[in-house]
Design an enzyme around this catalytic site. Structure first.
Site, mmCIF file in Angstrom:
data_model
loop_
_atom_site.group_PDB
_atom_site.id
_atom_site.type_symbol
_atom_site.label_atom_id
_atom_site.label_comp_id
_atom_site.label_asym_id
_atom_site.label_seq_id
_atom_site.Cartn_x
_atom_site.Cartn_y
_atom_site.Cartn_z
ATOM 1 N N THR A 153 14.075 37.074 55.227
ATOM 2 C CA THR A 153 15.506 37.083 54.911
ATOM 3 C C THR A 153 16.033 35.718 54.490
ATOM 4 O OG1 THR A 153 17.680 37.696 55.810
ATOM 5 C CG2 THR A 153 16.167 36.626 57.328
ATOM 6 N N ASP A 197 23.947 33.592 61.888
ATOM 7 C CA ASP A 197 23.345 34.471 62.900
ATOM 8 C C ASP A 197 23.456 33.865 64.301
ATOM 9 O OD1 ASP A 197 22.755 36.564 61.263
ATOM 10 O OD2 ASP A 197 20.604 36.236 61.194
ATOM 11 N N ARG A 240 11.053 32.108 61.693
ATOM 12 C CA ARG A 240 12.518 32.129 61.669
ATOM 13 C C ARG A 240 13.046 30.715 61.416
ATOM 14 N NH1 ARG A 240 16.783 35.475 60.996
ATOM 15 N NH2 ARG A 240 18.341 35.378 62.632
ATOM 16 N N GLY A 281 18.927 45.313 56.750
ATOM 17 C CA GLY A 281 20.153 46.045 57.093
ATOM 18 C C GLY A 281 20.924 45.471 58.268
ATOM 19 N N GLY A 282 20.755 44.180 58.578
ATOM 20 C CA GLY A 282 21.547 43.583 59.655
ATOM 21 C C GLY A 282 21.286 44.278 60.979
ATOM 22 N N SER A 285 17.963 37.378 65.823
ATOM 23 C CA SER A 285 17.753 38.235 64.649
ATOM 24 C C SER A 285 17.738 39.698 65.071
ATOM 25 C CB SER A 285 16.412 37.876 64.008
ATOM 26 O OG SER A 285 16.096 38.766 62.978
ATOM 27 N N SER A 286 17.920 40.563 64.094
ATOM 28 C CA SER A 286 17.738 42.001 64.334
ATOM 29 C C SER A 286 16.487 42.518 63.642
ATOM 30 C CB SER A 286 18.939 42.784 63.796
ATOM 31 O OG SER A 286 20.100 42.408 64.468
ATOM 32 N N THR A 315 18.162 41.345 53.391
ATOM 33 C CA THR A 315 16.890 40.988 53.976
ATOM 34 C C THR A 315 15.895 41.876 53.260
ATOM 35 O OG1 THR A 315 18.003 40.419 56.041
ATOM 36 C CG2 THR A 315 15.726 41.117 56.271
#
Ligand code: GLY
Length: 558
Positions: free
Chosen positions: A386, A410, A95, A459-460, A439-440, A368
């Protein structure tokens, strides 16, 4: 099945997958990604003697060339790995991190309002990329092939070029206004200042050169030396605050995945700084107390929505970067906690979100890329990567050939102020020097006695509910092709509404859900780009499917 986590879980996986492998029936590999060229790149390196981890490096790096609007060298990712030889399971956390000079004041305008432009466009929106460090780490610690071989397809395609698909061209046109601000971006993505049309060949020789440097020098080829200097100079010239130390100090983290059980299935998913695994565990733990199979669809949806509502409240309230904030993870994963939440759910009535304890929620960006891989040895990779929003920050530093992320959005950049999606965030997710934004992304494995699935999607914040619904489809016996095609629904606590794709509910089901007190909104556009692979552990049959909403031809078994 007894709840198992940590070391015990790892052993359980070893037994489960080890026995499947011992049967020796699987001879094929399956790869599903967002682009057929990326999937083919994965098979190319498997053909050269590589395993799923080498294939992951090839797929991920090729996606950075052919789907730069979604992920790439300027972004980051979370890669969930299972190694068949010893059952090791790990999440490679690549990340992005906040630069040391991060200053929340940069995201507030002269009037004290949130400066949305700074948080989603241009240099201040870009966090320090983790993607390259992640791919190098995977190749060096888990792969069999040199980076030179795994990166070769991406290098070749970047140099020779390819014809972008309609989705690429549409999304490029959508971001043109930001892309044209930066000379490096306009030179790379526009043709005489215009958004390119179908038939255009996209080449990125600069990206090929950067990839070659990484192939030759590993992580240092990107985070030190000429590439690092070019990036830092370019970002600073454009008004950003990166330093050479930010880049040289970037490190990949290996995290223990979040694991939980649901009615005989063992699920392995993303750990913080993703909220995905914890939210999924919470939802499955709540739903594990119901016999969903005995309920009609409307009541099943009602209970799933109530579980989503509660998990998303906790996501916003508690989660952030595990290296910087304390999180009540044991509590959030406990079945007793889930039982308490379940007790607050009325069997026939929606709980208005504002009756739950107050929260601060934030939705993530929606562009993403996810890929899923299973090889003949039984190694698994679920990778989600992403640059955040479409074409990230829109900033390409001249000479690099890739767009930088806008992952700073984010973070909860301005306490209490809405982010890109009109929603506020909280201090748990505050930007701190070197910290990772929440993050998701939810790359996941589903392990059962007879079948194994690898699943994920972009997709967030909807990633989490898509993966929930996808896992349910898998558990119910659906094939990857069915799972990726299912219409989707989503609830994230606030706004207090079920969003649904067209066809997710019949008119009758909508009426019944509304009678329970749910508000529904049908989405104009479909969402997600799910990629699923599966293996039947008895027959060894492998299946791969890519979302029909995208490049549905890129789920391949060979
Ligand atoms: N940028 C999307 C996510 O990490 O959730």
């Amino acid at each position: 099945m007894k709840r198992i986590r940590g070391v015990v879980a790892a052993t359980a996986i070893l037994i489960l997958i080890g026995s499947a492998h011992a049967a020796g029936k699987a001879t094929q590999a399956g790869i599903a990604s967002a682009h057929v060229l990326a999937t083919q790149a994965g098979f190319e390196v498997i053909g050269k003697g590589g395993n799923a981890f080498d294939a992951a490096v090839a797929v991920a790096s090729t996606l950075s060339v052919v789907e730069p609007q979604s992920s790439g060298l300027g972004g980051g990712g979370l890669f969930l790995l299972h190694r068949a030889s010893d059952g090791k399971q790990v999440m490679v956390d690549a990340r992005e991190t906040a630069p040391a000079a991060v200053d929340r004041k940069d995201y507030v305008d002269a009037q004290g309002n949130a400066d949305r432009d700074h948080s989603i466009n241009g240099p201040l929106s870009a966090a320090i990329p983790g993607e390259v460090a992640g791919l190098v780490w995977i190749a060096q610690h888990y792969g069999k092939l040199p980076l030179k071989t795994s990166l070769a397809p991406a290098i070749r395609i970047a140099r020779e070029g390819f014809k972008p698909d309609a989705r690429f061209l549409k999304e490029l046109a959508m971001r043109k206004e930001v892309i044209e601000r930066y000379p490096g971006s306009a030179a790379l993505y526009l043709v005489n200042g215009r958004a390119p049309k179908a038939g255009w060949t996209f080449r990125s020789p600069d990206l090929a050169r950067v990839l070659e440097r990484v192939a030759a020098e590993g992580k240092d080829g990107f985070y030190r030396g000429e590439v690092a200097r070019t990036l830092v100079d370019g970002v600073r010239k454009a008004g950003g605050n990166w330093s050479l130390d930010d880049l040289s100090g970037y490190t990949v983290k290996e995290r223990e995945p979040i694991t939980f059980d649901y009615r005989g299935w063992h699920i392995v998913s993303a750990a913080p700084p993703s909220s995905g695994g914890i939210a999924l565990a919470e939802m499955f733990n709540i739903l594990g107390g119901y016999d969903l199979a005995r309920l009609d669809r409307v009541h099943r949806v009602h209970l799933m929505v109530e579980a989503m509502r509660r998990a998303f409240r906790d996501r916003a309230e508690y989660l952030g970067d595990p290296d910087f904030v304390q999180m009540p993870i044991t509590r959030l994963l406990s079945i007793d906690y889930a039982a308490g939440l379940r007790a607050s759910i009325h069997p026939d009535k929606a709980t208005p979100s504002d009756l739950l304890p107050p929260f601060l929620v934030d939705e993530q960006g929606s562009h993403t890329s996810h890929f899923s891989i299973i090889d003949a040895e039984g190694n698994l990779v679920a990778g989600t990567q992403t640059v955040n929003l479409i074409f990230g920050s829109g900033l390409v530093v001249p000479g690099t050939g890739f767009v930088l992320n806008d992952e700073m959005d984010d973070f909860a950049l301005v306490p209490g102020k809405p982010n890109a999606f009109g929603l506020p965030g909280n201090e748990h997710n505050a930007p701190r020097p070197g910290s990772r934004p929440l993050s998701s992304m939810s790359p996941s494995f589903v392990i059962g006695a007879d079948r194994i699935g690898v699943i994920g999607t972009p997709g967030g914040s909807r990633i989490i509910t898509m993966v929930l619904e996808g896992i349910f489809g898998f558990i119910e016996g659906q094939s990857p092709a069915q799972i990726v095609a299912n219409p989707r629904f989503h609830h994230q606590y606030l706004p207090d509404v079920i969003s649904a794709e067209k066809g997710a509910f019949t008119r009758e089901e909508v009426k019944e859900l509304e009678a329970m007190g749910h508000k529904l909104s049908e989405s104009e556009r479909p969402w997600g780009f799910m990629n699923v692979v599966s293996r039947d552990r008895k027959t060894g049959v492998t299946q791969a499917a890519s979302d029909p909403r995208g490049d549905s031809g890129s789920g391949i078994v060979k």
